[in-house]
Structures are given as structure tokens and as C-alpha cells.
Design an enzyme around this catalytic site. Structure first.
Site, PDB file in Angstrom:
ATOM      1  N   GLU A 141       0.820  -1.213   0.000  1.00  0.00           N
ATOM      2  CA  GLU A 141       0.000   0.000   0.000  1.00  0.00           C
ATOM      3  C   GLU A 141       0.854   1.263   0.000  1.00  0.00           C
ATOM      4  OE1 GLU A 141      -2.912   0.160  -0.792  1.00  0.00           O
ATOM      5  OE2 GLU A 141      -3.567  -1.907  -0.518  1.00  0.00           O
TER       6      GLU A 141
ATOM      7  N   TYR B 164      -5.946   6.585   4.093  1.00  0.00           N
ATOM      8  CA  TYR B 164      -6.079   5.574   3.050  1.00  0.00           C
ATOM      9  C   TYR B 164      -5.401   4.259   3.452  1.00  0.00           C
ATOM     10  CZ  TYR B 164      -5.087   2.552  -0.721  1.00  0.00           C
ATOM     11  OH  TYR B 164      -4.984   1.402  -1.446  1.00  0.00           O
TER      12      TYR B 164
ATOM     13  N   ASP C  44      -8.892   6.186  -2.202  1.00  0.00           N
ATOM     14  CA  ASP C  44      -7.779   6.686  -3.005  1.00  0.00           C
ATOM     15  C   ASP C  44      -8.344   7.408  -4.231  1.00  0.00           C
ATOM     16  OD1 ASP C  44      -8.768   4.684  -4.571  1.00  0.00           O
ATOM     17  OD2 ASP C  44      -6.809   3.941  -5.184  1.00  0.00           O
TER      18      ASP C  44
END
Length: 363
Positions: free
Chosen positions: A43, A126, A144
Site C-alpha cells: 500500500e 487511506y 484513493d
DNA sequence: AATACGTGGCA
DNA sequence: TTGCCAAGTAT
């Protein structure tokens, strides 16, 4: 918006999206694991970075740092080396210090609650949502750019998505939309739709499982969304890169400051120029003359120059090559002479790699 | 709230 | 060449 979110619509949204995802999702390396640390690494790498770019970096990074312990105790130099070319290098420094924090404070267990997770360095809204949903199956949104594009088109949301606050608008909607039991697939499906179907320029609405719910499709206004403020043009800055060799063919390099642009990366000494018109050779000579009058250096100016564009800056780098014949440089802690061969072990940012390529240094 | 922070691909 | 875009966070 809220008025459209009746129970039937929500169920339909989930069913169509998940069905499509099960059938069409890509087989990506980080989709073969639910190890929270691996999800975390992926991520962070994926922040503002495309999947195809990330894949090889992810594989090598995980293979070199297979557990949080190994990343925690690695020299930062090596972490940066593994990140070299990916950009946004504070991600790498924050990831390592975040991992160190988790190892020490949480006994190497990535927190399962949002509050603790958000307190970890480099983990924002996020990434926290992504880890909680994908690794721990918690029904948390992960908003996102893809998600904002997809939802803004479906629901005609015209808030400027470049504003940080706008993310919350989408989170509010998502708390109603996320299925309790399949948050991982749901969140990834939304992003996958954004990446493969609901693309910025040419959305492929014919293949979209949510097309029948999409208000912008109904209006034919897909390309009006998401609403986004135009970016500022990068500011011009001019430098001279000094590629200085000694009589043993060693090269002078220096380490950049620990904060700011390209922090802690290595470079050939970079001298600021007041404007592009200045004579690079003159700038370099005057600098080294002021530093030490006893130096004898043979200078050659390269005709070629490197230009490199960052998000907010445009560098114009002139190149001057020199050989130190006599005298000794007083080196600070941040400078050293190294062999061309040893260069490969040090992290260099792309503009410096371009300089090497021009002066014929093998890197 | 606005700005700093990278890089590569593509029209 | 220029502008836009890509799974954001820190300050």
C-alpha cells in the site's frame, strides 16, 4: 446522495461490484497474501504510483525484508537503495520507522484498530483503511484516487478531489456501502474498477458492472468527473553538478540533508546557479577557488545538460567534470571519495543517474 | 488549508 | 514538449 442509498440500491451495488471483481481482478503479488506487513508495504509503494511500476520493487523488497524485524534493523541506506527510482522517498523512511515503532511498541503485530494504526509513521487514512479491510477484514473505507473517480461519477459528486477534506465525503458514503463481511474484496474491487474500467480519459462503460447505477453515464458527463484543481507548473531551478575525480580515479560524492527533497540520497556536489544564463565553468572555478587557493584542478565543461522534472520543480543541471591534480579538499562528514565500482552500493536519485549516464559512468 | 514531496507512461 | 495521470502523507 443519501436519498439514493436505500437498502435495495446498496445491495445491488455490492452484488454487481463483487461479482465483477471475482471474475475480473488481476492476480497481483500482494493479493496472494493477507500478511498485514506485506499489505502495508504494498500500500505504501502504491501511493501515487502505478501497479506495473510497483510489482518488481515489491517482490525485491519483500525478498530482502521478509519480516518486520529485518526491515527494522536494516541500515537506512539499504532501505533507500531498494526504493531507488520509486520516488517519494519519505515513504521509505517513514515505512521503516513505522515498522520499528510496531516492532517495539506493539510486539511486531500491526495494530488492528484504526486509532493505533493511524498513529504509525507514514500510515494515513487511506493506508489505514486498506490494511484494516484487506488484512483484517474490517469494514473500513480506503479512499484513493480511483475510488474518488468512480464514486464521483456514479453519484455526481463535484467537490474538488485535490482538497484533503473531500476524502471524508467519500468515506461517509462508503460506510453505508461497504458490506460487513467482504470489505477486502469490496475496497479492492472499487479500486480495480477505477484502474481497469472507470479510467480518467477513456472509461469503458460498456464493461462496467455499475453502469446502470451511474448518474454521470446517464447524463453523458463522465469526463466532467472527478472535479480537480489544475496543477501548478513546476518552478525552474538551475545547478551545476561537479563530477570531480582524483588521480586515483575516485569520485567525490556527498550526502543530501536528512530532510527535504531527496533526503539522505547521494549526489555529485550540486552548486546553485542564480540563472540559466550563468557560465557553469565560472561558477565552479570560483567556488573551489574560494574554498582553497592551493588546489589545482583541470576542468572540462560538458556541453550536455540534464533536465529533470519533479512534481513541483524543474531542474536544469549543467555538468562540469574535473580532475584534482594537486592539493587536498577539506571534506565534511557528508562528503567522500569513492571508486566508480563502489557507486553502485549507494542510493542515487534519477537526476544524478542521468548525470552519470552523460559523463560515461557505469551505474 | 496549502504546499512539499518523485518518477515513468502516454496522448 | 508539455500536461495529465497513478492504490497519499506530513507539516
Amino acid at each position: 446522495m443519501i436519498d439514493m442509498l436505500n437498502a435495495e440500491m446498496i445491495t445491488g451495488f455490492q452484488e454487481h461490484l463483487l461479482h465483477w471483481y471475482r471474475k475480473n481482478h488481476r492476480d497481483l503479488p500482494w493479493r496472494r497474501t493477507s500478511n498485514p506487513y506485506y499489505i502495508w508495504v504494498s500500500e505504501v509503494m502504491l501511493q501515487q504510483t502505478q501497479v506495473d511500476t510497483v510489482i518488481p520493487y515489491y517482490e525485491e523488497f519483500i525478498s530482502r525484508f521478509p519480516t518486520m524485524h529485518e526491515l527494522a534493523r536494516a541500515p537506512q541506506e539499504e532501505v533507500l537503495k531498494r526504493w531507488e527510482g520509486l520516488g517519494y522517498y519519505s515513504r521509505a523512511r517513514n515505512l521503516q520507522s513505522g515498522v520499528q515503532e510496531v516492532v517495539e511498541k506493539y510486539n511486531a503485530k500491526v495494530p488492528e484498530n484504526k486509532k493505533d494504526l493511524l498513529s504509525v509513521k507514514g500510515v494515513g487514512p487511506y493506508t489505514a483503511g486498506a490494511i484494516l479491510s484487506i488484512a483484517y477484514q474490517k469494514p473500513e473505507p480506503a479512499v484513493d484516487g480511483n475510488v474518488m473517480r468512480v464514486l464521483s461519477r456514479i453519484f455526481l459528486i463535484d467537490e474538488d478531489i485535490t482538497k484533503v477534506k473531500t476524502r471524508q465525503t467519500f468515506e461517509t458514503i462508503l460506510y453505508d456501502l461497504i458490506p460487513e463481511m467482504e470489505a477486502s474484496a469490496f475496497n479492492q474491487a472499487l479500486m480495480e474498477i477505477g484502474a481497469l474500467i472507470c479510467k480518467p480519459k477513456g472509461p469503458i462503460c460498456e464493461e462496467c458492472p455499475l453502469a446502470h447505477l451511474c448518474r454521470s453515464k446517464a447524463e453523458g458527463t463522465q469526463l466532467h468527473y472527478p472535479v480537480k484543481k489544475k496543477k501548478m507548473k513546476p518552478k525552474d531551478e538551475a545547478f551545476v553538478a561537479v563530477v570531480l575525480k582524483d588521480t586515483q580515479e575516485k569520485l567525490l560524492i556527498q550526502k543530501r540533508p536528512e530532510k527535504g527533497l531527496l533526503a539522505n540520497f547521494w549526489e555529485f556536489p550540486l552548486l546553485e546557479m542564480s540563472d540559466t544564463q550563468e557560465d557553469p565553468l565560472k561558477v565552479v572555478k570560483s567556488y573551489f577557488n574560494k574554498k582553497n587557493h592551493d588546489l589545482i584542478i583541470e576542468w572540462t565543461k560538458s556541453e550536455q545538460t540534464v533536465t529533470h522534472t519533479f512534481s513541483h520543480l524543474k531542474w536544469h543541471v549543467n555538468i562540469v567534470v574535473g580532475t584534482l591534480r594537486e592539493g587536498t579538499l577539506n571534506l565534511g562528514k557528508m562528503s567522500q571519495w569513492i571508486s566508480e565500482k563502489a557507486l553502485k552500493e549507494y542510493p542515487f536519485p534519477v537526476p544524478q543517474q542521468k548525470v552519470m549516464s552523460i559523463v560515461g559512468i557505469d551505474y
